[in-house]
Design an enzyme around this catalytic site. Structure first.
Site, PDB file in Angstrom:
ATOM      1  N   SER A  22      -0.769 -22.084  11.476  1.00 12.29           N
ATOM      2  CA  SER A  22      -0.116 -21.606  10.261  1.00 12.29           C
ATOM      3  C   SER A  22       1.345 -21.246  10.557  1.00 12.29           C
ATOM      4  O   SER A  22       2.085 -22.074  11.110  1.00 12.29           O
ATOM      5  CB  SER A  22      -0.911 -20.400   9.725  1.00 12.29           C
ATOM      6  OG  SER A  22      -0.485 -20.018   8.457  1.00 12.29           O
TER       7      SER A  22
ATOM      8  N   ARG B 105      -2.823  -8.750  -0.565  1.00 14.36           N
ATOM      9  CA  ARG B 105      -3.872  -9.210   0.324  1.00 14.36           C
ATOM     10  C   ARG B 105      -4.938  -9.994  -0.428  1.00 14.36           C
ATOM     11  O   ARG B 105      -5.485 -10.971   0.080  1.00 14.36           O
ATOM     12  CB  ARG B 105      -4.507  -8.023   1.032  1.00 14.36           C
ATOM     13  CG  ARG B 105      -5.539  -8.405   2.065  1.00 14.36           C
ATOM     14  CD  ARG B 105      -4.987  -9.349   3.086  1.00 14.36           C
ATOM     15  NE  ARG B 105      -5.816  -9.412   4.273  1.00 14.36           N
ATOM     16  CZ  ARG B 105      -5.556 -10.169   5.319  1.00 14.36           C
ATOM     17  NH1 ARG B 105      -4.472 -10.927   5.324  1.00 14.36           N
ATOM     18  NH2 ARG B 105      -6.336 -10.178   6.358  1.00 14.36           N
TER      19      ARG B 105
ATOM     20  N   ASP C 277      -8.113 -27.234   3.597  1.00 15.04           N
ATOM     21  CA  ASP C 277      -6.987 -26.300   3.633  1.00 15.04           C
ATOM     22  C   ASP C 277      -6.006 -26.686   2.533  1.00 15.04           C
ATOM     23  O   ASP C 277      -5.287 -27.671   2.648  1.00 15.04           O
ATOM     24  CB  ASP C 277      -6.319 -26.359   5.012  1.00 15.04           C
ATOM     25  CG  ASP C 277      -5.180 -25.344   5.156  1.00 15.04           C
ATOM     26  OD1 ASP C 277      -4.808 -24.703   4.154  1.00 15.04           O
ATOM     27  OD2 ASP C 277      -4.685 -25.207   6.292  1.00 15.04           O
TER      28      ASP C 277
ATOM     29  N   HIS D   7      -7.921 -22.799   4.829  1.00 20.41           N
ATOM     30  CA  HIS D   7      -6.899 -22.468   5.830  1.00 20.41           C
ATOM     31  C   HIS D   7      -7.473 -21.620   6.962  1.00 20.41           C
ATOM     32  O   HIS D   7      -7.066 -21.746   8.121  1.00 20.41           O
ATOM     33  CB  HIS D   7      -5.747 -21.736   5.138  1.00 20.41           C
ATOM     34  CG  HIS D   7      -4.547 -21.524   6.000  1.00 20.41           C
ATOM     35  ND1 HIS D   7      -3.854 -22.570   6.567  1.00 20.41           N
ATOM     36  CD2 HIS D   7      -3.911 -20.400   6.408  1.00 20.41           C
ATOM     37  CE1 HIS D   7      -2.831 -22.086   7.274  1.00 20.41           C
ATOM     38  NE2 HIS D   7      -2.857 -20.776   7.196  1.00 20.41           N
ATOM     39  N   ASP D   8      -8.420 -20.757   6.636  1.00 19.83           N
ATOM     40  CA  ASP D   8      -9.047 -19.889   7.631  1.00 19.83           C
ATOM     41  C   ASP D   8      -9.702 -20.663   8.772  1.00 19.83           C
ATOM     42  O   ASP D   8      -9.964 -20.083   9.834  1.00 19.83           O
ATOM     43  CB  ASP D   8     -10.120 -19.019   6.960  1.00 19.83           C
ATOM     44  CG  ASP D   8      -9.633 -17.597   6.719  1.00 19.83           C
ATOM     45  OD1 ASP D   8      -8.447 -17.325   7.024  1.00 19.83           O
ATOM     46  OD2 ASP D   8     -10.414 -16.768   6.247  1.00 19.83           O
TER      47      ASP D   8
END
Lengths: 382, 382
Positions: B148, B218, B322, B355-356
């Site tokens: 990232s 968040r 992602d 993405h994680d």
């Protein structure tokens, strides 16, 4: 300029029983109609609205040439939904801030503004209220049409009043929200509810408006209405300074709080504008109605079973770049309807504009809707 | 339990010239190292961190068995990046709130906490600071690795210090942010900045923390880290009441403010937790560093021209689901590198986690990285 229209309203003594167990009495629905109801009352088309819209579907108000209704490109004389042939009705949903009874109005039970005490309303409740207004207009059978949340209402009509709905036109919609959809709604709601000016939803009596929260909610909404592609095409990484010619477009300002990119400027503008006119409690209510809609739920998640009772003919439309209500969600509906051997037309339009495409002019989209309504008109005159 | 590690720090008199034109003096970098630097100082691997991480890349702290570093599954003895062979360095970036000099520290020029006056830092600035620390450790050439925003730093290393970087491992990254990426960052920043407790970024002296804004930031982040698929699989439309067994999972509460769906509960929890430990000014700085990164910018958008000076060998990895840093963005990088006839390995991993995924265990992903580092180890011993 479009044709002139006049908003109307109708009051009901109620009580209207709601899905939550609560009931509404002494409520009013704002509505508009375009075209003329024919002698056998068979040419009615109800248009249901989505989050940020109202009964003002088409036309303009007298003396306000730029007050076009939100679907004015779709509905009017000679347009795809031709008001020379059809009698079109737009109804503002309960809980809205655009005319029908909502959180900004007085609760007859307490004599105080409803605020956060306005009862939770569902898609099904809205449809019930719409049906009562149509009863009062003497309309029994009809076509129901809507995009996004409006499409959910059209779907629900076919399940709640199957005998009344001859046609359902469901654009850019879904059989329910995904976890991601709910998640975006929840962030928007948290932004509103945790704004100190929200005051537990009773901000009216404090003379304040939770504008910070509304701005954030709208910015999130806007991102999800657009596609990544169209955002890149419209804004890309363009700097605001380049647009303003300040730094010949070469230099970053190096700031965390000032506007640097054009996309930031656009989003802030949209957020500011929205916070000036939209009610915070209405935002909570409408996003919750979206979350709750799930006709398959009482059938253990079986969408085919849920639609067994629908007898309408269906036109469904989706847009390839819509990631909020993706084509896959429309295809789930198509499958459930075909499983039940219903008549379904389905168009998947290759449009770049994301969810917003349902409000925009796209030749293929407009043609699909026009053809469908022409077929409907032929059925009527047959 | 993982191996034990000890955080270290190194102070610099500066001044470090920043891209904004400002400079930092008297700054400290927190860092950790794992493994042993070999005799010819050729086995160093710098691991760069992303938004919500630090120099604590792997291992645990003494007496804290659950304090594993954020990439502990990837890095350690016998792991894909094998610390029995490689000397791994993690450095906390400037502007962070986890040890290196940042907005919570004292500005030597004023004697007051930096707060919003901490200068804007860029990926390039971070790389310069990392290079000075590596100089001090006596490390000239190295491999740089990151996911990232960490991947952006690895990319920038190959452009800023081409002769020093032998290998760059760039996971789930992109050559710049899209308009949509910037848009999500901007909404998060607006939530923080418009929180009344932000006090223009000088909230420390008021004894408050803009927790509302941090929570919203968040929550937005979390939605974009996950895929729609994995959210549906993990949470779907599951009700919280079903999980808690309260209403046998059948009933809606009909509330706009209470938690109804499990996804809401999860997001609120993530937001609350984050707001307890993350600094609001750091959030602004790091998202801005993301926005600003764009190595093709000074080449008129020509990514191939931008990477002409890179001489490293590259491993790029992306993940199919992602949507924050999609495989298409990695492919842009692969193309630019191949245009320059660079050595590139590229793996597109079909993983459901969005993405994680770059932080999670996926056998194929881990194997790809392991193989690449085994090849590197062979080069070293050759």
């Amino acid at each position: 300029m479009s044709f002139e229209v006049l908003p109307q309203s109708m009051s009901f003594a109620g009580p209207l029983a709601l899905r939550s167990g609560a009931a509404l009495r002494d409520y009013t629905l704002a509505y508009e109609t375009y075209g003329t109801l024919n002698a056998d009352r068979s040419n009615a088309v109800l248009v249901c609205h989505a989050l940020n819209a109202s009964h003002h579907v088409a036309g303009v108000y007298a003396g306000q040439p730029r007050s076009e209704g939100w679907w004015d490109n779709m509905i009017g004389p000679g347009k795809p939904v031709d008001t020379n042939r059809f009698f079109v009705i737009g109804i503002n949903n309960l809980g809205s801030c655009f005319g029908s009874t909502g959180p900004m109005h007085i609760d007859p039970a307490t004599g105080r503004v409803y605020g956060a005490d306005f009862p939770v309303v569902t898609v099904e409740d809205w449809v019930d209220a719409q049906a009562l207004l149509l009863d009062a207009l003497g309309i029994d059978t009809l076509a129901v049409m809507g995009g996004s949340l409006g499409g959910m209402q059209a779907l629900s009509w076919t399940l709640q009043y199957p005998a009344r709905v001859k046609h359902a036109v469901v654009v850019a919609s879904a059989p329910n929200l995904t976890a991601e959809n709910i998640a975006f709604n929840e962030v928007a709601r948290r932004a509103i509810v945790t704004d100190p000016d929200f005051n537990g939803g009773h901000f009216y009596e404090h003379g304040v408006i939770p504008k910070r929260g509304l701005r954030i909610a709208r910015m999130i909404g806007h991102i999800t209405y657009l596609s990544d592609d169209v955002m890149n095409e419209k804004f890309g990484r363009q700097l605001r300074s380049a647009v303003e010619g300040e730094l010949a477009g070469t230099g970053y300002r190096y700031s965390t709080q000032d506007i640097e990119f054009q996309i930031e400027s656009y989003l802030r503008y949209q957020g500011d504008k929205f916070s000036e006119y939209f009610d915070a409690n209405t935002y909570l209510l409408i996003t919750r109605a979206l979350d709750y809609f799930d006709p398959a739920r009482e059938h253990g998640g079986d969408l085919t079973a849920a639609f067994a009772k629908a007898t309408a003919k269906f036109l469904l439309v989706s847009f390839t770049t819509d990631w909020r209500f993706s084509p896959a969600r429309s295809r789930e509906l198509v499958k459930a309807l075909l499983d039940n051997r219903r008549s379904v037309s389905y168009a998947e339009i290759d449009a770049p504009h994301g969810h917003d495409a349902f409000l925009l002019d796209d030749v293929r989209y407009m043609c699909v809707v026009r053809s469908y309504f022409e077929r409907m008109a032929k059925e009527l005159s047959a």
